[in-house]
Design a protein around this motif. Structure first.
Motif, PDB file in Angstrom:
ATOM      1  N   ASN A 203       0.818  -1.217   0.000  1.00 38.37           N
ATOM      2  CA  ASN A 203       0.000   0.000   0.000  1.00 38.37           C
ATOM      3  C   ASN A 203       0.849   1.263   0.000  1.00 38.37           C
ATOM      4  O   ASN A 203       0.351   2.349  -0.323  1.00 38.37           O
ATOM      5  N   VAL A 204       2.131   1.134   0.346  1.00 37.70           N
ATOM      6  CA  VAL A 204       3.021   2.297   0.284  1.00 37.70           C
ATOM      7  C   VAL A 204       3.093   2.829  -1.142  1.00 37.70           C
ATOM      8  O   VAL A 204       3.234   4.046  -1.356  1.00 37.70           O
ATOM      9  N   ILE A 205       2.964   1.931  -2.125  1.00 44.56           N
ATOM     10  CA  ILE A 205       2.994   2.356  -3.526  1.00 44.56           C
ATOM     11  C   ILE A 205       1.760   3.179  -3.861  1.00 44.56           C
ATOM     12  O   ILE A 205       1.835   4.181  -4.592  1.00 44.56           O
ATOM     13  N   TRP A 206       0.614   2.801  -3.302  1.00 45.20           N
ATOM     14  CA  TRP A 206      -0.615   3.554  -3.588  1.00 45.20           C
ATOM     15  C   TRP A 206      -0.623   4.890  -2.855  1.00 45.20           C
ATOM     16  O   TRP A 206      -1.188   5.868  -3.357  1.00 45.20           O
ATOM     17  N   LEU A 258       6.102  11.649   2.461  1.00 43.41           N
ATOM     18  CA  LEU A 258       7.439  11.321   1.967  1.00 43.41           C
ATOM     19  C   LEU A 258       8.286  10.700   3.070  1.00 43.41           C
ATOM     20  O   LEU A 258       9.091   9.794   2.816  1.00 43.41           O
ATOM     21  N   LEU A 259       8.098  11.167   4.309  1.00 41.17           N
ATOM     22  CA  LEU A 259       8.820  10.590   5.442  1.00 41.17           C
ATOM     23  C   LEU A 259       8.397   9.137   5.660  1.00 41.17           C
ATOM     24  O   LEU A 259       9.249   8.258   5.889  1.00 41.17           O
ATOM     25  N   ILE A 260       7.091   8.874   5.578  1.00 41.70           N
ATOM     26  CA  ILE A 260       6.590   7.512   5.742  1.00 41.70           C
ATOM     27  C   ILE A 260       7.146   6.596   4.659  1.00 41.70           C
ATOM     28  O   ILE A 260       7.589   5.474   4.936  1.00 41.70           O
ATOM     29  N   ILE A 261       7.141   7.080   3.409  1.00 41.62           N
ATOM     30  CA  ILE A 261       7.667   6.282   2.294  1.00 41.62           C
ATOM     31  C   ILE A 261       9.158   6.018   2.487  1.00 41.62           C
ATOM     32  O   ILE A 261       9.635   4.894   2.287  1.00 41.62           O
ATOM     33  N   ALA A 262       9.903   7.050   2.911  1.00 46.49           N
ATOM     34  CA  ALA A 262      11.346   6.895   3.128  1.00 46.49           C
ATOM     35  C   ALA A 262      11.620   5.895   4.243  1.00 46.49           C
ATOM     36  O   ALA A 262      12.506   5.025   4.120  1.00 46.49           O
ATOM     37  N   PHE A 264       9.732   3.495   5.157  1.00 46.38           N
ATOM     38  CA  PHE A 264       9.396   2.150   4.686  1.00 46.38           C
ATOM     39  C   PHE A 264      10.566   1.548   3.908  1.00 46.38           C
ATOM     40  O   PHE A 264      10.899   0.371   4.076  1.00 46.38           O
ATOM     41  N   PHE A 265      11.196   2.349   3.057  1.00 42.86           N
ATOM     42  CA  PHE A 265      12.319   1.827   2.280  1.00 42.86           C
ATOM     43  C   PHE A 265      13.527   1.541   3.173  1.00 42.86           C
ATOM     44  O   PHE A 265      14.296   0.614   2.886  1.00 42.86           O
ATOM     45  N   VAL A 266      13.688   2.301   4.249  1.00 41.18           N
ATOM     46  CA  VAL A 266      14.729   1.974   5.228  1.00 41.18           C
ATOM     47  C   VAL A 266      14.429   0.611   5.855  1.00 41.18           C
ATOM     48  O   VAL A 266      15.339  -0.218   6.031  1.00 41.18           O
ATOM     49  N   PHE A 267      13.155   0.384   6.172  1.00 45.98           N
ATOM     50  CA  PHE A 267      12.753  -0.923   6.708  1.00 45.98           C
ATOM     51  C   PHE A 267      13.086  -2.045   5.724  1.00 45.98           C
ATOM     52  O   PHE A 267      13.600  -3.096   6.120  1.00 45.98           O
ATOM     53  N   VAL A 268      12.783  -1.841   4.451  1.00 43.35           N
ATOM     54  CA  VAL A 268      13.045  -2.860   3.432  1.00 43.35           C
ATOM     55  C   VAL A 268      14.539  -3.199   3.379  1.00 43.35           C
ATOM     56  O   VAL A 268      14.924  -4.376   3.302  1.00 43.35           O
ATOM     57  N   ILE A 269      15.369  -2.167   3.462  1.00 45.67           N
ATOM     58  CA  ILE A 269      16.818  -2.385   3.417  1.00 45.67           C
ATOM     59  C   ILE A 269      17.283  -3.158   4.642  1.00 45.67           C
ATOM     60  O   ILE A 269      18.041  -4.137   4.542  1.00 45.67           O
ATOM     61  N   ILE A 270      16.824  -2.743   5.823  1.00 45.93           N
ATOM     62  CA  ILE A 270      17.238  -3.404   7.064  1.00 45.93           C
ATOM     63  C   ILE A 270      16.688  -4.824   7.143  1.00 45.93           C
ATOM     64  O   ILE A 270      17.387  -5.766   7.543  1.00 45.93           O
TER      65      ILE A 270
END
Length: 460
Positions: A203-206, A258-262, A264-270
């Protein structure tokens, strides 16, 4: 917690509910839809009193949360949004325990857990109505009313309203994000985004798409380019250039999103991936055929919105084919499209083990009868995919710009292509967005009624 709940619900939803009730248009539909849902809910729980399909994973996890046990089932791959919501729901319900005749521990009842999604289903009807009213502001109350019922009865969504699945809550929060952005309530929308992502990571994409849509509107207003301006990738590059020039202003307006999206991508990396549980069964792949399946799926349901005009639609497509082969240049481009499509089907059409072995899902039978039976069959559907994409694109272009349509399909690809599993529930959000924004015969009242009747027949 109380202040947050009041911030979202009181300001953004409740006032609209009273306004709609005063209009005397939504109230009858809301009552009928709610009554039907409750009647079906009771009947389904009489027939199915034990966890069904994926409920053996979801229900025990929610029950552990309700008992303050955070032990995680490794088979579950989504964030714990629905379980946290079930916990909150159980705490609220215990206030009315004697009146509702529930057990002291409401979460111990599967029926109680399932009832949460009935609340989401009814709430989604209201959100759909408000979105349709915003998007099609010039169509009138009866159109808004019929269209909101149409969206709420879409079979893939409607079926899972009666099970303890993430889809009803995920859909509600995703479109609540959209509604709040349409109304200019950016901070409330960001808060709703957290709930949406907590139900399903993609849902982050939407959330990103809805932010992009708001900026696409600004782009067209500032550049004086109408939404029906003939489109090209050059126009899309102009939008990207405009975005870079206005990045500071966009960041100032949507910094919370934008902070939430950023984050989320930090979470994906970790985390080393999107899923939080069974990574082996949900490893990312390149599954280009997902887009083919999606457009065919979407067009199948769209056709019932314009059955009286299907002949004209097919005639138009046949003329398009004749035109494409009438000159060397267009013929060569068409040939490249066919070759690329064939290669995509041949190289990027993996089949998940669940798709091949789990006969509880409808997709199992679709795959078995239409794709697996003959090895060459999957290639024969390429003309259907091309027809479906063209029809959907042309319908969207009647109401939306080239940039908007391209952004929608890019976001759809971002959610579907990495997924190995063919699952119609993954098509839900982009299908509903297309249904809301399409033009042409599928958006006439009679077309919507035809389609809704088909939805009802499927649901029955």
């Amino acid at each position: 917690s109380t202040n947050i709940t009041k911030f979202i619900t009181t300001k953004s939803i409740v006032n609209h509910v009273f306004l709609m009730i005063e209009s005397n248009f939504l109230l009858p539909s809301l009552l009928i839809f709610t009554s039907v849902c409750i009647a079906l809910f009771q009947r389904i729980n009489e027939v199915s009193q034990t966890p069904y399909m994926d409920e053996p994973f979801h229900a025990p996890q929610a029950q552990r949360f309700c008992n303050h046990d955070l032990t995680w089932d490794p088979k579950i791959t989504t964030f714990p949004g629905i379980y946290a919501m079930a916990y909150l729901y159980s705490k609220i319900s215990t206030i009315f325990t004697s009146a509702l005749l529930y057990l002291h521990d409401p979460c111990s009842s599967l029926m109680f857990l399932r009832s949460l999604n009935i609340l989401f289903a009814v709430s989604s009807l209201i959100v759909f109505y408000l979105i349709v009213k915003k998007v099609h502001w010039n169509r009138g109350e009866s159109f808004w009313n019929v269209k909101s019922i149409n969206l709420s009865t879409f079979p893939v969504l409607f079926f899972f309203n009666f099970l303890f699945y993430t889809d009803a809550g995920s859909t509600f929060f995703v479109f609540l994000v959209y509604l709040l952005i349409l109304e200019g309530k950016i901070k409330s929308s960001a808060l709703a985004s957290l709930f949406a992502i907590s139900f399903r990571q993609t849902n982050v994409i939407w959330v990103a798409f809805f932010v992009a849509e708001d900026n696409i509107k600004e782009f067209h207003l500032e550049t004086k380019l109408e939404e029906n301006t003939p489109g090209s990738f050059h126009l899309f590059s102009k939008f990207l250039t405009w975005t870079l020039r206005n990045l500071a202003r966009i960041t100032n307006r949507f910094w919370s999103h934008l902070l939430i999206i950023a984050l989320f991508f930090v979470f994906v990396i970790i985390n080393g991936g999107v899923v939080v549980g069974d990574r082996q069964a949900h490893a990312p792949v390149v599954h280009l055929s997902q887009m083919f399946y999606f457009v065919a799926f979407t067009q199948f349901f769209r056709i019932f919105g314009f059955p009286l005009h299907l002949y004209q639609e097919l005639t138009s497509f046949s003329k398009f084919i004749v035109h494409r082969v009438s000159s060397p240049k267009t013929y060569f481009v068409s040939l490249l499209v066919l070759v690329a499509g064939t290669l995509a089907i041949h190289k990027f059409s993996p089949a998940h083990l669940y798709l091949l072995s789990d006969n509880r899902h409808f997709t199992f039978y679709v795959w078995k009868n239409f794709f697996e039976r003959f090895s060459w069959a999957r290639y024969c559907y390429l003309p259907i995919y091309i027809y479906s994409f063209r029809s959907i694109w042309n319908s969207l272009r009647q109401n939306r710009s080239f940039v908007w349509c391209l952004a929608l399909f890019l976001c759809t690809a971002a959610t579907l292509v990495p997924s190995l599993l063919l699952e119609f529930r993954y098509f839900l959000v982009p299908f509903l967005i297309i249904s809301i924004h399409s033009g042409g015969e599928s958006q006439t009242k009679i077309g919507i009624v035809f389609q809704t009747l088909f939805f009802v027949i499927v649901n029955a």
